[in-house]
Design a protein around this motif. Structure first.
Motif, PDB file in Angstrom:
ATOM      1  N   THR A  21       0.835  -1.201   0.000  1.00  0.00           N
ATOM      2  CA  THR A  21       0.000   0.000   0.000  1.00  0.00           C
ATOM      3  C   THR A  21       0.871   1.252   0.000  1.00  0.00           C
ATOM      4  O   THR A  21       0.620   2.190  -0.755  1.00  0.00           O
ATOM      5  CB  THR A  21      -0.927   0.004   1.230  1.00  0.00           C
ATOM      6  N   HIS A  22       1.912   1.241   0.814  1.00  0.00           N
ATOM      7  CA  HIS A  22       2.796   2.412   0.924  1.00  0.00           C
ATOM      8  C   HIS A  22       3.489   2.721  -0.403  1.00  0.00           C
ATOM      9  O   HIS A  22       3.623   3.868  -0.792  1.00  0.00           O
ATOM     10  CB  HIS A  22       3.842   2.171   2.012  1.00  0.00           C
ATOM     11  N   PHE A  23       3.915   1.691  -1.117  1.00  0.00           N
ATOM     12  CA  PHE A  23       4.653   1.873  -2.366  1.00  0.00           C
ATOM     13  C   PHE A  23       3.793   1.619  -3.599  1.00  0.00           C
ATOM     14  O   PHE A  23       4.311   1.313  -4.665  1.00  0.00           O
ATOM     15  CB  PHE A  23       5.887   0.968  -2.396  1.00  0.00           C
ATOM     16  N   SER A  24       2.489   1.772  -3.485  1.00  0.00           N
ATOM     17  CA  SER A  24       1.585   1.528  -4.599  1.00  0.00           C
ATOM     18  C   SER A  24       1.883   2.462  -5.768  1.00  0.00           C
ATOM     19  O   SER A  24       2.130   3.655  -5.594  1.00  0.00           O
ATOM     20  CB  SER A  24       0.133   1.738  -4.156  1.00  0.00           C
ATOM     21  N   ALA A  25       1.869   1.921  -6.974  1.00  0.00           N
ATOM     22  CA  ALA A  25       2.087   2.733  -8.179  1.00  0.00           C
ATOM     23  C   ALA A  25       0.759   3.188  -8.777  1.00  0.00           C
ATOM     24  O   ALA A  25       0.745   3.905  -9.770  1.00  0.00           O
ATOM     25  CB  ALA A  25       2.876   1.925  -9.210  1.00  0.00           C
ATOM     26  N   GLU A  26      -0.341   2.769  -8.175  1.00  0.00           N
ATOM     27  CA  GLU A  26      -1.656   3.169  -8.678  1.00  0.00           C
ATOM     28  C   GLU A  26      -1.952   4.593  -8.245  1.00  0.00           C
ATOM     29  O   GLU A  26      -1.943   4.906  -7.069  1.00  0.00           O
ATOM     30  CB  GLU A  26      -2.746   2.239  -8.128  1.00  0.00           C
ATOM     31  N   GLY A  27      -2.217   5.437  -9.211  1.00  0.00           N
ATOM     32  CA  GLY A  27      -2.574   6.815  -8.895  1.00  0.00           C
ATOM     33  C   GLY A  27      -3.994   6.892  -8.389  1.00  0.00           C
ATOM     34  O   GLY A  27      -4.912   6.385  -9.018  1.00  0.00           O
TER      35      GLY A  27
END
Length: 149
Positions: A21-27
């Motif tokens: 969650t912290h490093f999610s690439a989803e904008g």
């Protein structure tokens, strides 16, 4: 392992499991603008006080101000509405945080809420530190505008 230590280890593992969650690439929103890189030493320092150089870098909602103190320089005691976080990078200075006076060295951090009086000075040493302001420090916005010229 003690119960407290085991609980701490479990909490740490739960935090690490949230790395996706912290490093999610989803904008989850619209970009506020393009990113950019800045070379601090390419910014001409502004001096409100001789020997005290400011190099502010403005983001959309925060500001980083790279500050160089020459030996024997004082940033007078003051207060402002912007929250400030001070991080010492090199050298040392004496910092007055509302009467709590300490020598700060690399790795030391001071957190200054809105309107808390503070000031700093060097004696025989230089100091390079970075101030983080949120929102951006109003009195430095003119310096940024002059840089962008």
């Amino acid at each position: 392992m003690s119960d407290a230590r085991a609980a701490g280890a479990e909490a740490n593992q739960e935090a690490l499991s949230d790395a996706a969650t912290h490093f999610s690439a989803e904008g989850l929103g619209e970009p506020a603008g393009p990113g950019r890189y800045v070379q601090i030493d390419s910014i001409t320092p502004a001096e409100f006080v001789p020997g005290l150089g400011f190099r502010p870098v403005l983001g959309t909602g925060a500001m980083a101000n790279f500050v160089d103190f020459a030996p024997g320089v004082e940033a007078p005691r003051h207060a402002h509405e912007e929250e400030q976080i001070v991080i010492v990078l090199d050298g040392e200075f004496t910092f007055d945080l509302d009467g709590d006076v300490r020598v700060m060295r690399p790795g030391d951090v001071a957190v200054i809420p809105s309107w808390v009086p503070h000031g700093a000075w060097t004696t025989n040493s230089h100091c390079r530190e970075v101030d983080i302001f949120c929102p951006p420090r109003k009195s430095l916005l003119g310096v940024v505008e002059a840089q962008d010229g």
